[in-house]
Motif scaffolding. Structure first.
Motif, short mmCIF file in Angstrom:
data_model
loop_
_atom_site.label_atom_id
_atom_site.label_comp_id
_atom_site.label_asym_id
_atom_site.label_seq_id
_atom_site.Cartn_x
_atom_site.Cartn_y
_atom_site.Cartn_z
N ILE A 12 -61.52 26.75 9.55
CA ILE A 12 -61.66 24.90 10.28
C ILE A 12 -62.66 23.98 8.95
N LEU A 13 -62.36 23.66 8.46
CA LEU A 13 -62.77 22.65 7.28
C LEU A 13 -63.29 21.05 7.68
N ASP A 14 -63.89 20.46 7.21
CA ASP A 14 -64.53 19.25 7.03
C ASP A 14 -63.27 17.96 6.61
N ALA A 15 -63.84 17.13 6.63
CA ALA A 15 -62.65 15.72 5.68
C ALA A 15 -62.92 16.16 3.99
N GLU A 16 -64.20 16.60 3.24
CA GLU A 16 -64.05 16.84 2.05
C GLU A 16 -63.40 18.74 2.19
N GLY A 17 -63.08 18.75 2.94
CA GLY A 17 -62.46 20.43 2.25
C GLY A 17 -63.14 21.49 2.42
N ARG A 18 -64.29 21.42 3.00
CA ARG A 18 -65.23 22.16 3.49
C ARG A 18 -65.27 23.54 4.29
N PRO A 19 -65.24 24.23 4.33
CA PRO A 19 -65.23 24.80 5.73
C PRO A 19 -66.16 25.02 6.70
N THR A 20 -66.21 25.25 8.25
CA THR A 20 -67.14 24.70 8.92
C THR A 20 -67.06 26.01 10.10
N ASP A 21 -65.76 26.29 10.79
CA ASP A 21 -66.37 26.93 11.13
C ASP A 21 -65.06 28.34 11.27
N ILE A 22 -64.47 29.33 11.63
CA ILE A 22 -63.23 30.34 11.60
C ILE A 22 -62.99 30.55 12.60
N ALA A 23 -61.24 29.71 13.90
CA ALA A 23 -61.06 29.96 14.33
C ALA A 23 -59.87 30.83 14.80
N LEU A 24 -59.60 31.61 15.71
CA LEU A 24 -59.12 32.46 16.13
C LEU A 24 -57.93 32.50 17.33
N ARG A 25 -56.87 32.48 16.84
CA ARG A 25 -55.49 32.06 17.52
C ARG A 25 -54.78 33.11 18.32
N ARG A 26 -54.83 33.56 18.85
CA ARG A 26 -53.89 34.57 20.22
C ARG A 26 -53.00 34.52 21.04
N LYS A 27 -52.23 35.07 21.17
CA LYS A 27 -50.59 34.67 22.35
C LYS A 27 -51.83 34.39 23.64
N THR A 28 -51.43 33.15 23.55
CA THR A 28 -51.12 32.56 24.86
C THR A 28 -49.70 32.13 26.17
N ASP A 29 -50.22 31.64 27.35
CA ASP A 29 -49.02 31.55 27.96
C ASP A 29 -48.44 30.24 27.78
N ALA A 30 -49.64 29.13 26.91
CA ALA A 30 -49.11 28.10 26.36
C ALA A 30 -47.11 28.79 24.53
N THR A 31 -48.10 29.50 24.51
CA THR A 31 -47.96 30.02 22.96
C THR A 31 -46.68 30.61 23.09
#
Length: 666
Positions: free
Chosen positions: A381-400
């Motif tokens: 996850i990046l802020d408006a200046e392109g600097r990283p603020t967090d790491i989000a993990l994506r796994r298979k869900t019912d929607a995907t």
């Protein structure tokens, strides 16, 4: 003189050849038919990382007595050699920082594995600012007596220390096109919807059918939409898969087509998207945005209550999407579906039924031998200046899962229709894995108590059912993701071909990519073939058909480039993010084992190195079959899948690398 003596001309002994891999430390290795050789920094002779080189082995002991850290010695026991000549160059351009040194402009390569500066004439590009990030084309490669020379081909950024400069480097290194031709931009600007013209040409009017999209929250190009209705009289579900009708706006041989064909795919980097089509098409006229009338190629898939396909209908249509959901929003509805249905509206019950049908489809595919790898995708996850603020993990869900199963069924249906009609198609082919690749995993899996002897022969034979069993047995354990990753690496890559050879991983007899023509050129090709099969062959149909083999090869190659660039961009931003955590300890999984140390992967998927010197003062023996390091004094064993506590020692954004030590050690 003895008559038995043979007077024969002695043939010169052929020197070993191989591809040079250079480390950030300046030394390298060359894997040859005779084995792997160590190349000290003093023996590179102007060769670059990735070059095919001819080498000459050095006499035993020629490079002994110095450490690898000095750039001129190998501590792993490999024989040493020097580069005699470069047979084939891997690079004709480089990306680096431009430094003004009148009368020269010196380009310092950003890749630390290339230790040669490239000299350009400042007078040839006086507008390039000092410190800019540039791509330089090499005119003369370095030799033992002369430096590399070239000329600046493109300025990627005015400064090399801006937040996005690291991604600019990746873009330049992979030679990704970032500017559309004037002709392509003109084609895109001139395109219009013309709803009345579409209906007059035979498009079906589906604007009253309730339709919705489900995409990542930050998506801009919506190339697929869904609809679901229950046909009371037939007792069937009509699942509509509506795909953006890109082929209407991008005819074969047009300027916009030529640009898209070269690019072959959109590239999704950590801080930007490099689209295959100009934004006027990809983000606007082709995108199935809510409330907007759009042309589509529609697949109506009629399913019974068990999710079995009873019949289908393929046709062009005019649609209007009614709702745009993110995956998170769709999952929220599915989690609390009773409340959502009670609240009324058109979306909740459709999502619930789509999800139920998707699970039925997934189960049927598993029974047929389809393999579902448990993977975790990390997005920084990046802020408006392109600097990283967090790491989000994506796994298979019912929607995907809901979207994925609908797209798989549409792809199978279109591919099967074209094959039965004897019509050309660009198929998505996935061959069964090689038996030796699967067999090499047996010694690793034998380390785990759930791996049973009868599984071995079935695994080597590529039996998809045993792969399912292995994935299921390892899933709840700490090594689950590692086992999934190892099996995934053993699979062959899927690619695009004009001949149908099935899809092993999906257990599909015939398969193509039809559902993403905004971002994948093969899907656009399939749309044209489907349109030709449904209506009449266009004027240049034979020309496009003849190009299918080349398009398949090129699209497969560009897909690999795009994936590598996307992965590198995420890795770079992960390292930038983790730089704030140097000195902190983490739980990690050993994801790789080598003679020089371990690869360890954090729960956020970031991977780094744990050098063997950080394991202790004793000597560690590397077992290349079981992928273990064993201490010769303590007997301590490090193996794949093992959990270890580590401390982050360094995070180098320049090389996008992380180095760890064992927690509690310095």
């Amino acid at each position: 003189m003895s008559r038995n003596r043979k007077h024969t001309r002695r043939r010169p002994k052929a020197n070993p050849r191989g591809v040079l891999t250079v480390s950030a430390g300046g030394f390298g290795f060359v894997q040859t038919a005779e084995g792997e050789y160590f190349i000290p920094a003093s023996g590179l002779a102007g060769a670059f990382d990735g070059d095919l080189v001819e080498i000459a082995p050095l006499r035993a002991g020629a490079s002994k007595g110095r450490r690898v850290a000095d750039g001129d010695g190998d501590m792993t026991g490999r024989p040493a050699a020097r580069v005699l000549s470069v047979v084939d160059r891997a690079h004709d351009t480089l990306v680096g920082r431009y430094e003004v040194a009148e009368p020269f402009g010196v380009v310092v390569p950003a890749d630390p594995r290339i230790p040669y500066d490239v000299f350009t004439m400042r007078a040839e590009s006086p507008e390039v600012p000092d410190g800019a990030l540039v791509r330089v084309r090499i005119a003369q490669f370095p030799t033992r007596r002369s430096a590399a020379t070239g000329f600046v081909e493109e300025v990627l950024a005015d400064t090399s220390d801006a937040p996005g400069a690291g991604i600019d480097l990746i873009v330049g290194r992979h030679k990704l096109e970032t500017v559309f031709s004037e002709g392509a931009l003109a084609d895109a600007a001139a395109a219009t919807l013309d709803a009345e013209g579409a209906l007059a040409a035979g498009y079906r009017d589906l604007r009253d059918r309730f339709t919705f999209t489900i995409d990542p929250a930050d998506a801009k190009d919506f190339d697929d939409a869904l609809s679901l209705d229950y046909l009371e009289g037939e007792g069937l579900w009509r699942l509509g898969v509506h795909i953006a009708d890109v082929s209407h706006y991008v005819p074969w041989g047009s300027s916009v087509d030529l640009d898209a064909r070269r690019r072959a795919t959109s590239v999704y980097l950590a801080d930007r998207v490099i689209p295959m089509l100009p934004p006027a098409l990809s983000d606007e006229l082709c995108s199935l945005a809510p409330g907007a009338e759009r042309r589509s190629m529609t697949a109506d898939l009629f399913l019974n209550d068990e999710g079995e396909l009873v019949r289908f209908s393929l046709y062009p249509a005019l649609i209007r999407s009614d709702a745009r959901l993110s995956y998170g929003e769709a999952d929220d509805i599915l989690i609390d579906y009773k409340a959502a249905i009670a609240a009324g509206g058109d979306i909740a019950w459709r999502l619930v039924e789509c999800s139920r049908l998707a699970r039925a489809r997934e189960a049927a595919r598993a029974r047929a031998g389809g393999i579902d790898f448990a993977t975790t995708e990390a997005k920084v996850i990046l802020d408006a200046e392109g600097r990283p603020t967090d790491i989000a993990l994506r796994r298979k869900t019912d929607a995907t899962r809901l979207v994925e199963e609908a797209m798989i069924l549409a792809n199978e249906t279109v591919a099967g229709y074209l094959e039965r009609r004897g019509f050309p198609c660009l198929y998505r082919v996935h061959e069964p894995p090689a038996s030796d690749a699967l067999g090499s995993l047996i010694p690793v899996f034998q380390e785990f108590d759930w791996f049973e002897k009868p599984m071995e022969a079935r695994l080597v034979a590529g039996d998809p059912k045993v792969i399912q069993e292995i994935l299921a047995a390892s899933a709840p354990r700490s090594e689950g993701e590692l086992v999934s990753s190892l099996l995934l690496r053993a699979m062959k890559r899927a690619d695009y071909r004009p001949e149908n050879q099935g899809h092993y991983g999906l257990a599909s007899e015939v398969y193509c990519h039809f559902t993403s023509p905004i971002r994948r050129y093969p899907d656009l090709v399939v749309h044209r073939m489907l349109r030709a099969a449904l209506t009449r062959r266009p004027e240049k149909f034979d020309q496009e058909m003849a190009a299918l083999p080349w398009i398949g090869e090129h699209s497969s190659a560009m897909e690999r480039v795009a994936e590598a660039a996307a992965r590198e961009s995420q890795e770079l931003k992960m390292v930038e993010y983790l730089a704030a955590f140097v000195g902190q300890s983490f739980s990690a999984v050993i994801s790789g084992v080598a003679a020089w140390g371990l690869y360890v992967r954090l729960d956020c998927t970031a991977e780094g190195i744990l050098p063997v010197r950080a394991l202790g003062d004793e000597y560690f023996v590397f077992d290349p079959v079981r992928y273990t390091l064993v201490g010769d004094e303590s007997g301590k064993v490090y193996r794949l899948g093992q959990r270890v506590a580590v401390t982050l020692k360094s995070a180098d954004a320049t090389t996008a690398s992380l180095e760890f030590v064992l927690a509690g050690r310095r």
